[in-house]
Structure formats: structure tokens, C-alpha cells
Write a protein that holds these residues in place. Structure first.
Motif, PDB file in Angstrom:
ATOM      1  N   THR A  62       0.831  -1.207   0.000  1.00 49.32           N
ATOM      2  CA  THR A  62       0.000   0.000   0.000  1.00 49.32           C
ATOM      3  C   THR A  62       0.862   1.253   0.000  1.00 49.32           C
ATOM      4  O   THR A  62       0.600   2.217  -0.732  1.00 49.32           O
ATOM      5  N   LEU A  63       1.910   1.239   0.809  1.00 46.93           N
ATOM      6  CA  LEU A  63       2.796   2.399   0.908  1.00 46.93           C
ATOM      7  C   LEU A  63       3.449   2.720  -0.430  1.00 46.93           C
ATOM      8  O   LEU A  63       3.427   3.867  -0.893  1.00 46.93           O
ATOM      9  N   LEU A  64       4.013   1.701  -1.073  1.00 43.77           N
ATOM     10  CA  LEU A  64       4.756   1.925  -2.309  1.00 43.77           C
ATOM     11  C   LEU A  64       3.844   2.104  -3.517  1.00 43.77           C
ATOM     12  O   LEU A  64       4.145   2.895  -4.417  1.00 43.77           O
ATOM     13  N   SER A  65       2.732   1.384  -3.544  1.00 44.39           N
ATOM     14  CA  SER A  65       1.847   1.477  -4.707  1.00 44.39           C
ATOM     15  C   SER A  65       1.170   2.838  -4.783  1.00 44.39           C
ATOM     16  O   SER A  65       0.805   3.291  -5.872  1.00 44.39           O
ATOM     17  N   THR A  66       1.004   3.509  -3.646  1.00 42.94           N
ATOM     18  CA  THR A  66       0.405   4.844  -3.655  1.00 42.94           C
ATOM     19  C   THR A  66       1.200   5.783  -4.550  1.00 42.94           C
ATOM     20  O   THR A  66       0.638   6.602  -5.284  1.00 42.94           O
ATOM     21  N   TYR A  67       2.517   5.634  -4.519  1.00 44.68           N
ATOM     22  CA  TYR A  67       3.380   6.480  -5.351  1.00 44.68           C
ATOM     23  C   TYR A  67       3.113   6.240  -6.831  1.00 44.68           C
ATOM     24  O   TYR A  67       2.983   7.174  -7.619  1.00 44.68           O
ATOM     25  N   TYR A  68       3.019   4.968  -7.216  1.00 50.14           N
ATOM     26  CA  TYR A  68       2.817   4.645  -8.624  1.00 50.14           C
ATOM     27  C   TYR A  68       1.425   5.048  -9.097  1.00 50.14           C
ATOM     28  O   TYR A  68       1.250   5.589 -10.189  1.00 50.14           O
ATOM     29  N   LEU A  69       0.418   4.773  -8.279  1.00 51.42           N
ATOM     30  CA  LEU A  69      -0.951   5.070  -8.681  1.00 51.42           C
ATOM     31  C   LEU A  69      -1.199   6.565  -8.777  1.00 51.42           C
ATOM     32  O   LEU A  69      -1.983   7.023  -9.601  1.00 51.42           O
ATOM     33  N   SER A  70      -0.533   7.337  -7.939  1.00 49.51           N
ATOM     34  CA  SER A  70      -0.735   8.785  -7.969  1.00 49.51           C
ATOM     35  C   SER A  70      -0.207   9.394  -9.255  1.00 49.51           C
ATOM     36  O   SER A  70      -0.617  10.482  -9.650  1.00 49.51           O
TER      37      SER A  70
END
Length: 228
Positions: free
Chosen positions: A193-201
Motif C-alpha cells: 500500500t505504501l509503495l503502490s500509492t506512489y505509482y498510482l498517484s
């Protein structure tokens, strides 16, 4: 001992653990056997500093074997999703090993990356020192092709001295005997969740629409599919 230990540049002794042919054996087993051999040769008592450069797959007990004899662990990673997932697994291994061994995590080294935003996000929730962040430097890859260290090349090319400074900074911190930390890894889901937030944003609307379209096509096709 001279049959397996060879002296390289700067009178630094080196050992190549090697490994089986691709697809024909276990590289982790070879690492574990190398550690046993060095112990039998009393090599651990012959040097002031011993550095193991090991693949960061500590799910394999063989690759984690050097941690049984280490004072510190250094994690080398880039600023990417997969690399930090692997780093988190190493953190878990250090925490587990520290229960029975005097092992500490000295810190994390960012490698071959122009950015450090994901690294900073990770160490914010999983506290550990960041010893250095090296950008992508082509001359480091050139040194490997030439079979020389960057320090050896810098003797004849003064423009490479700045690269050596990165490594000297790391060495100075380690030789100062840092306190180190016993880290606590993140749960896989929390890290995702922490890392995917960066990609999805950073995902554009058009890309998102394409993802939804592909999902509709796939779901209506009813394909038999197995991924292991």
C-alpha cells in the motif's frame, strides 16, 4: 587458503563463491558452503574487515548464512518497488538473526538512482540510517567491464575521484562502529500500500481507462490460467 583466496587491487584479498551452472543447482547452497570453508580456514580471524557481497534473497537460508557471522548488515537497493520489497525481506531476516547473534543493521544504501522518494518513504515507516545514495554512474559499469575497481581507474583518471568519495563516505561510517539498529519489517500488505500509492498517484486517466477496458475483456473471456 591460497587455493581459494586471491589478492586484488590495493592488497585486498578476494574470494569468488561461484555457483552451479544455470538451472543445475542452488546458488544459496554454494554461499553457505563458502562460509563453512572460510570458517574451517580460520579466515574470520585473519582480517580486520570482511565484506560479504550476497544476493538479497534471504528467503534462501544459504544466502542468509553470512549474517550468522556478521556484525552489521548493509542493504543495497534502488528507488524501485521490487527492490524495496526485497529490502524489507532482508530487514525481517536481520531482526530474526539478531535474536541469537550480535547482528545489527548499519543502514541502507541507495544505488543507481537519481531519486530517493520511495527510499525516504520506506525509512520513514521502517526507521534505519541511509548511509549514501549513489546516482546511476556509467563509469561504475565500465569499471566492471574492464575488470578494475573504480579506485584503480581513478589513479589514471582524476575525473573519477568523486565516485570514490561515495564509497569512502560509506567506509568511514562503518569503521566508526555505528550503533546500528534492530529493524522491524513492514507487513507485505502495508508495504504494498505504501509503495503502490506512489505509482498510482502518477497514473494518467487514459492509462486508468485502458486498465478498466482490459479487465472487462479478460473477465468476459473466462480464460483458464494458472500462475505460480
Amino acid at each position: 587458503m591460497e587455493d581459494v583466496i586471491y589478492q586484488g587491487y590495493g592488497e585486498v584479498d578476494s574470494v569468488e563463491a561461484g555457483g552451479p551452472p544455470a538451472g543445475a543447482g542452488c546458488g544459496g547452497y554454494v554461499v553457505g558452503e563458502t562460509v563453512k570453508l572460510l570458517k574451517e580456514l580460520n579466515a574470520f580471524y585473519e582480517y580486520d574487515v570482511i565484506l560479504f557481497d550476497v544476493l538479497g534473497d534471504v528467503v534462501c537460508g544459504g544466502f542468509a548464512a553470512p549474517l550468522n557471522y556478521a556484525d552489521y548488515c548493509l542493504i543495497v537497493t534502488d528507488n524501485g518497488f521490487d527492490a524495496l520489497f526485497a529490502a524489507n525481506r532482508i530487514v525481517a531476516s536481520v531482526r530474526e538473526k539478531s535474536k541469537t547473534h550480535p547482528l545489527r543493521l548499519a543502514g541502507l544504501i541507495g544505488n543507481r538512482t537519481a531519486k530517493r522518494d520511495l527510499i525516504d518513504k520506506y525509512v520513514e515507516v521502517c526507521p534505519m540510517p541511509v548511509l549514501e545514495v549513489l546516482p546511476l554512474i556509467e563509469d561504475i559499469r565500465v569499471s566492471r567491464v574492464k575488470g578494475k575497481t573504480v579506485f584503480e581507474m581513478a589513479e589514471f583518471e582524476s575525473s573519477l575521484t568523486y565516485i570514490c568519495d561515495f564509497y569512502l563516505n560509506i567506509a568511514d561510517q562503518l569503521l566508526a562502529h555505528p550503533e546500528g539498529v534492530i529493524p522491524v519489517e513492514l507487513e507485505d500488505r502495508k508495504l504494498f500500500t505504501l509503495l503502490s500509492t506512489y505509482y498510482l498517484s502518477g497514473t494518467s486517466q487514459s492509462t486508468t481507462d485502458q486498465i478498466f477496458t482490459n479487465e472487462k475483456i479478460t473477465s468476459s473471456s473466462e480464460l483458464d490460467f494458472l500462475m505460480v
